[in-house]
Design a protein around this motif. Structure first.
Motif, PDB file in Angstrom:
ATOM      1  N   GLU B  40       0.777  -1.121   0.087  1.00 30.28           N
ATOM      2  CA  GLU B  40       0.087   0.095  -0.096  1.00 30.28           C
ATOM      3  C   GLU B  40       1.058   1.242   0.137  1.00 30.28           C
ATOM      4  OE1 GLU B  40      -3.454  -0.242   2.635  1.00 30.28           O
ATOM      5  OE2 GLU B  40      -3.581  -2.316   2.578  1.00 30.28           O
ATOM      6  N   LEU B  41       1.767   1.274  -0.936  1.00 32.31           N
ATOM      7  CA  LEU B  41       2.792   2.351  -1.042  1.00 32.31           C
ATOM      8  C   LEU B  41       2.623   2.743  -2.581  1.00 32.31           C
ATOM      9  CD1 LEU B  41       5.674   0.875   0.797  1.00 32.31           C
ATOM     10  CD2 LEU B  41       4.362   2.654   1.727  1.00 32.31           C
ATOM     11  N   THR B  42       3.379   4.163  -2.607  1.00 32.93           N
ATOM     12  CA  THR B  42       3.611   4.615  -4.054  1.00 32.93           C
ATOM     13  C   THR B  42       5.103   4.839  -4.283  1.00 32.93           C
ATOM     14  OG1 THR B  42       3.527   6.897  -3.505  1.00 32.93           O
ATOM     15  CG2 THR B  42       1.526   5.981  -3.838  1.00 32.93           C
ATOM     16  N   TRP B  43       5.357   5.201  -5.560  1.00 32.29           N
ATOM     17  CA  TRP B  43       6.736   5.464  -5.740  1.00 32.29           C
ATOM     18  C   TRP B  43       7.326   6.467  -4.977  1.00 32.29           C
ATOM     19  CZ3 TRP B  43       8.320   1.955  -8.972  1.00 32.29           C
ATOM     20  CH2 TRP B  43       7.407   1.271 -10.089  1.00 32.29           C
ATOM     21  N   ASP B  44       6.690   7.312  -4.549  1.00 31.89           N
ATOM     22  CA  ASP B  44       7.353   8.477  -3.677  1.00 31.89           C
ATOM     23  C   ASP B  44       7.800   7.841  -2.283  1.00 31.89           C
ATOM     24  OD1 ASP B  44       6.628  10.325  -5.785  1.00 31.89           O
ATOM     25  OD2 ASP B  44       4.987  11.059  -4.701  1.00 31.89           O
ATOM     26  N   ASP B  45       7.103   6.755  -1.860  1.00 31.98           N
ATOM     27  CA  ASP B  45       7.596   6.118  -0.763  1.00 31.98           C
ATOM     28  C   ASP B  45       9.018   5.516  -0.715  1.00 31.98           C
ATOM     29  OD1 ASP B  45       5.244   6.957   0.599  1.00 31.98           O
ATOM     30  OD2 ASP B  45       4.080   5.379  -0.607  1.00 31.98           O
ATOM     31  N   ILE B  46       9.453   5.405  -1.711  1.00 28.32           N
ATOM     32  CA  ILE B  46      10.675   4.665  -2.114  1.00 28.32           C
ATOM     33  C   ILE B  46      11.901   5.324  -1.990  1.00 28.32           C
ATOM     34  CG2 ILE B  46      11.829   3.050  -3.666  1.00 28.32           C
ATOM     35  CD1 ILE B  46       9.468   1.843  -2.164  1.00 28.32           C
ATOM     36  N   ASP B  47      12.992   5.028  -1.385  1.00 30.27           N
ATOM     37  CA  ASP B  47      14.326   5.729  -1.075  1.00 30.27           C
ATOM     38  C   ASP B  47      15.280   5.606  -2.136  1.00 30.27           C
ATOM     39  OD1 ASP B  47      13.093   6.931   1.081  1.00 30.27           O
ATOM     40  OD2 ASP B  47      14.044   5.473   2.542  1.00 30.27           O
ATOM     41  N   ALA B  48      15.238   4.134  -2.650  1.00 25.77           N
ATOM     42  CA  ALA B  48      16.144   3.747  -3.519  1.00 25.77           C
ATOM     43  C   ALA B  48      15.745   2.418  -4.254  1.00 25.77           C
ATOM     44  CB  ALA B  48      17.578   3.224  -2.582  1.00 25.77           C
TER      45      ALA B  48
END
Lengths: 147, 387
Positions: B40-48
């Motif tokens: 339940e996440l989006t691209w913006d929630d990913i750091d790397a």
């Protein structure tokens, strides 16, 4: 003391064969070229990109809004090739150019056959010269020529 | 390790002979999106983003990380690629986990893939080299003599390999993502399938698959906020050894033994058969199950085949230590992803999210990958609890 061993060298060539599937976006662009048409795609910021990208360069969202474009454009910048080499696709002097297709916002790189460097200028209008036979390759656009 | 890390999202494509309608980017993207959706996440929630695939020559694609940047939402983010041949799926997961454990990144998307339908893996993995005779064996030809040596040493009966081939395909029939769907496979059918590389028959070998697998790995704080149960990474280890050294023990390579010992010590496991609830182990050819049962300490030396024949590793036989409940590499083999699928399927088990191939109440699971000439090892143990 033994003599130093000779260090041997040998050239070798390695080659394999592969396949590529273009997917729904690049595939559509190439199919359109075969029909002598140019399609771009609209990004999240409203800019029309050609050749189209599968994913938005800013937001990474999937792109799907195709835009039909004319086969004319404007030279944004260019470099003249005085002495074409055997691998170049034109056998006479030509320009590599960034060409912004009319109705698009991001220029693409292709060739301009203007005959002579003096005929080239930034901002000049160009149009596609289609290949005699189109196959769904980027070379279906043989080159651009002054419009 | 400084920080705890956990798997909070898993995404897999369907594994099949050919994904015709998508580009390689589209295939990889499908798994990545499914992992984000699961978390339940989006691209913006990913750091790397950390990507892995099998050797470049397999698909003839140099620098896939470059080509995949936009498809994987890496704009403005770090992007890394991991290489360790067939074990790459496992080592990619471990590299991703270690960046979270170190505190460098809080939440990572890690993805591996292979589009075997567009590749030339069979021959590219044993390429000709100057000054050498061309082995030209492919994977089966490379591993068959090692298997024959295992059979000679242990006097294992030939039906142990056949049993694994049947068992993993029956497991795979419970998993809708598995490539081979052979719910009615029989020992006789396997035995009568063509002999490819003595003693390996056609049905004792893995298929060639297209597919991708992705995971989201998060630190303790973010994992605690995840909507679905996290799979806590309780131990992770990698080992390598020199493939071309002829004096190497190849039936039970020391690197595999050492890697298992390391990961068990981290996870507090003293008896893997008893302490683990299930395992997803890289078994591309049937006989590698009994061989790895011994190498990984589930069975005494020379006894691995007995566990297999007793049904200890079978869900259908209600074995005490089911191996490859997803169907394993024998059902699906998108090479670059195959190791990560093992790691992800181990995580699915301890999340209680493995569908029809779930081991009831699984709390601790092993994910294992090997690659090269049985030269690279990557393993992790995941648990339903933090410790």
């Amino acid at each position: 003391m033994s003599a130093q061993a000779e260090v041997l060298q040998q050239a070798f060539t390695l080659g394999y064969t592969y396949t590529r599937t273009t997917g729904p976006v690049v595939g559509r662009f190439l199919t359109a070229l075969r029909d002598r048409k140019i399609v771009g795609i609209k990004g999240s910021d409203g800019k029309v990109i050609v050749p189209p990208m599968e994913y938005d360069p800013v937001t990474a969202e999937e792109l799907s809004e195709f835009v039909d474009l004319p086969d004319t454009g404007v030279v944004k910048t260019w470099a003249w090739v005085k002495h074409p080499r055997g691998k170049h696709l034109l056998d006479k002097p030509f320009a590599w150019a960034q060409i912004q297709i009319d109705g698009s916002d991001i220029p693409m790189i292709h060739m301009v056959d203007a005959g002579d460097e003096s005929k080239m200028s930034t901002g000049m209008k160009v149009k596609v010269r289609w290949a005699d036979e189109t196959k769904g390759f980027i070379t279906d656009i043989a080159c651009f020529e002054p419009a | 390790m400084a920080e705890l890390a956990a798997v909070v999202g898993i995404g897999q494509t369907k594994y099949q002979t050919k994904h015709k309608t998508v580009s390689i980017a589209g295939l990889v993207r499908d798994a990545a999106l499914k992992a984000l959706q699961d978390a339940e996440l989006t691209w913006d929630d990913i750091d790397a983003v950390i990507v892995g695939k099998a050797p470049d020559m397999f698909e003839g694609m140099i620098m896939p990380e470059l080509y995949l940047t936009d498809a994987l939402g890496c704009n403005g983010k770090p992007m890394l690629r991991v290489h360790t041949a067939g074990s790459v799926g496992g080592s990619t997961a471990i590299v991703a986990a270690s960046y979270v454990q170190s505190g460098m990144f809080k939440r990572i998307l890690t993805v591996t893939y292979e589009k075997q339908s567009e590749s030339n893996a069979m021959w590219a993995l044993s390429n000709a080299q100057p000054f050498s005779v061309h082995l030209n064996a492919g994977a089966g030809g490379f591993f068959a003599p090692i298997i024959r040596e295992y059979m000679r040493r242990t006097k294992a009966p030939s039906d142990a390999g056949i049993k694994v081939a049947v068992k993993d395909r029956l497991h795979g029939a419970r998993n809708p993502l598995a490539h081979l769907q052979l719910p009615n496979i029989t020992m006789k059918e396997v035995e009568e399938s063509p002999m490819l590389w003595e003693p390996l028959r056609f049905l004792e070998s893995c298929p060639s698959s297209d597919g991708a697998c992705a995971m989201v790995i998060a630190n303790e704080e973010l994992a605690a906020q995840s909507p679905k149960k996290p799979a806590w990474i309780r131990g992770a280890a990698m080992r390598s050894e020199p493939t071309m050294y002829a004096g190497r023990e190849e039936v039970s390579p020391q690197a595999g033994i050492d890697c298992a010992k390391d990961v068990y010590a981290q996870a507090g496991i003293s008896n893997p058969r008893k302490d683990l609830d299930c395992a997803e182990v890289y078994v591309p050819f049937s006989w590698y199950e009994p061989m790895w049962l011994e190498n990984l300490g589930f069975a005494e030396k020379g006894e691995g085949w007995k566990l297999t024949l007793e049904g200890a590793t079978s869900l259908d036989d209600k074995g005490d230590i089911p191996w490859n409940c997803s169907g394993g590499v024998l059902c699906s083999n998108p090479i670059g992803a195959s190791g990560m699928i093992r790691f992800a399927e181990a995580a699915r088990q301890v999340r209680g999210d493995a569908g029809n191939h779930q081991v009831d109440g699984a709390k601790l699971a092993l994910g294992h990958a090997y690659g090269g000439g049985a030269q690279f090892y990557a393993m992790w143990v995941v648990g339903s609890e933090k410790a």
